[in-house]
Design a protein around this motif. Sequence first.
Motif, PDB file in Angstrom:
ATOM      1  N   UNK A 243       0.845  -1.185   0.000  1.00  0.00           N
ATOM      2  CA  UNK A 243       0.000   0.000   0.000  1.00  0.00           C
ATOM      3  C   UNK A 243       0.889   1.247   0.000  1.00  0.00           C
ATOM      4  N   UNK A 244       0.771   2.045  -1.015  1.00  0.00           N
ATOM      5  CA  UNK A 244       1.548   3.278  -1.056  1.00  0.00           C
ATOM      6  C   UNK A 244       1.019   4.315  -0.083  1.00  0.00           C
ATOM      7  N   UNK A 245      -0.279   4.306   0.175  1.00  0.00           N
ATOM      8  CA  UNK A 245      -0.949   5.229   1.098  1.00  0.00           C
ATOM      9  C   UNK A 245      -0.528   6.688   0.843  1.00  0.00           C
ATOM     10  N   UNK A 246      -0.751   7.201  -0.365  1.00  0.00           N
ATOM     11  CA  UNK A 246      -0.290   8.557  -0.683  1.00  0.00           C
ATOM     12  C   UNK A 246      -1.032   9.644   0.066  1.00  0.00           C
ATOM     13  N   UNK A 247      -2.244   9.354   0.538  1.00  0.00           N
ATOM     14  CA  UNK A 247      -3.028  10.383   1.215  1.00  0.00           C
ATOM     15  C   UNK A 247      -2.956  10.269   2.736  1.00  0.00           C
ATOM     16  N   UNK A 248      -2.164   9.308   3.255  1.00  0.00           N
ATOM     17  CA  UNK A 248      -1.983   9.155   4.693  1.00  0.00           C
ATOM     18  C   UNK A 248      -0.855  10.083   5.128  1.00  0.00           C
ATOM     19  N   UNK A 249      -1.218  11.240   5.662  1.00  0.00           N
ATOM     20  CA  UNK A 249      -0.204  12.236   6.031  1.00  0.00           C
ATOM     21  C   UNK A 249      -0.176  12.548   7.520  1.00  0.00           C
ATOM     22  N   UNK A 250      -1.142  12.035   8.270  1.00  0.00           N
ATOM     23  CA  UNK A 250      -1.218  12.384   9.692  1.00  0.00           C
ATOM     24  C   UNK A 250      -0.717  11.275  10.607  1.00  0.00           C
ATOM     25  N   UNK A 251      -0.609  10.039  10.083  1.00  0.00           N
ATOM     26  CA  UNK A 251      -0.194   8.932  10.927  1.00  0.00           C
ATOM     27  C   UNK A 251       1.298   8.917  11.200  1.00  0.00           C
ATOM     28  N   UNK A 252       1.708   8.062  12.146  1.00  0.00           N
ATOM     29  CA  UNK A 252       3.112   7.948  12.513  1.00  0.00           C
ATOM     30  C   UNK A 252       3.781   6.717  11.907  1.00  0.00           C
ATOM     31  N   UNK A 253       3.081   6.026  11.011  1.00  0.00           N
ATOM     32  CA  UNK A 253       3.636   4.811  10.417  1.00  0.00           C
ATOM     33  C   UNK A 253       4.653   5.158   9.331  1.00  0.00           C
ATOM     34  N   UNK A 254       5.741   5.803   9.723  1.00  0.00           N
ATOM     35  CA  UNK A 254       6.771   6.230   8.778  1.00  0.00           C
ATOM     36  C   UNK A 254       7.894   5.203   8.766  1.00  0.00           C
ATOM     37  N   UNK A 255       8.318   4.783   7.563  1.00  0.00           N
ATOM     38  CA  UNK A 255       9.411   3.833   7.433  1.00  0.00           C
ATOM     39  C   UNK A 255      10.750   4.550   7.579  1.00  0.00           C
ATOM     40  N   UNK A 256      11.746   3.891   8.185  1.00  0.00           N
ATOM     41  CA  UNK A 256      13.058   4.528   8.322  1.00  0.00           C
ATOM     42  C   UNK A 256      13.773   4.709   6.986  1.00  0.00           C
ATOM     43  N   UNK A 257      13.541   3.791   6.030  1.00  0.00           N
ATOM     44  CA  UNK A 257      14.152   3.885   4.705  1.00  0.00           C
ATOM     45  C   UNK A 257      13.133   3.406   3.681  1.00  0.00           C
ATOM     46  N   UNK A 258      12.140   4.234   3.336  1.00  0.00           N
ATOM     47  CA  UNK A 258      11.078   3.805   2.419  1.00  0.00           C
ATOM     48  C   UNK A 258      11.637   3.500   1.030  1.00  0.00           C
ATOM     49  N   UNK A 259      11.103   2.466   0.337  1.00  0.00           N
ATOM     50  CA  UNK A 259      11.568   2.163  -1.019  1.00  0.00           C
ATOM     51  C   UNK A 259      11.439   3.347  -1.958  1.00  0.00           C
TER      52      UNK A 259
END
Length: 407
Positions: A243-259
């Motif tokens: 899931x690319x989740x392009x519109x998810x901007x408020x959550x904290x599910x951030x990857x340390x090194x996103x592809x």
Amino acid sequence: MKLAAICSLVVSLSVATAALAQDKEPSAPSDGDPFGDDKSGAGAGPFTLRALLQARYRQTFARASQRTRPGYALREDTLVREGDGFQLSRLFLRIASDPLPELGFKTILDFAKLDSPENVVKQAYGTVRLVPKRVELSIGLLKLPYSTMELDPISKLELSDLGATDDLVKNLGFAGRDLGATLMVAPLPKPKLLRVSLGAYGGHAKDEHASPLGALGARLESKPLKGLRIGVDAVAMPTSRDYLRPFETSGKDVLPAPPDPLYPREQRWAAGKAYSADVTYHRRRLMVRAEGLLGDRVDVDERYGARSFWAVWATVACEVRWGALRFTPALRVEWLDLDREHDVGQRSELAAGIAVPYRKRARFLLDVKRTDVQGGTPIIDSPKPLPAVPYFERDSTRVTAQFQLEL
């Protein structure tokens, strides 16, 4: 070898308890109802209502973290004590109705989770009994047919904690609740001799990847002798999900090194499967339960190189009566390996407790759990945003006092 050991433990317990099985009250069915097969409750027109309250106080004892990074040490010292203090752990309300022998409805709400609205509805499904007790179809939000820890009634749990393995299989999506449909078939002359449950669920297939076959589950359960129940089950996730989740901007599910740096909250799930086998023996005042589990690590971003897991646990409890006094001591042991492929991720838990009932509906419980973790083991549910280097689990001792009330 580890899988063989799991199967050997389950089989040996079933053989030993089968030799003793006589004159026992039947075990509750494994469908995830917190009250088991007890259909009683207060009447409200065509509905019956039942409630369950569990309030507890916890205190955890652990040595200070030895991490050299101050931020990591502080976070690990906080995480190991997460859940300490007073807590309303469960406040269930079950609303059920059986207007006809062929139709049923059930919903279970947990008002202790009002701070997280998506977790309030635990189950909500309708059942069509095409042939009552033999062919039944349930559709809605229900329990996946995996692991007796999730399928047995929580109100009858001998200790206050289900253990780390239960946390893991729920985080992976193999157990717990999901939207879907389950078909139960009892093909033998005596329905209790064999119950086959087959289901299709949403799994990790959501949003643009929505699929009726996001997860497939099956469970075979048999009660060949009074007091003895044996079950095997499996859940499979046939395809990977990204899931690319392009519109998810408020959550904290951030990857340390996103592809892709344009999508730092991308969520990835691998295809995988999980199996388990369990045995339960309950005769008069003695209860023995054991389960072995084996499965894939489908949490691509949080597994830190792990590919699969295995676990085994066993619980023994016995009711003691001494004049007017009644109490139930219980002992539980669990082994879990979060990473079968590498020499890391092993943990063991030993818990002991005593429960004292009061007027059948109330129960006081005191238990102690000791957890020993192999060094360098990542925690099961990492806080977000995800760190490039994981937070580590810690050895600890936890004491819990719990009050339970059923209505």
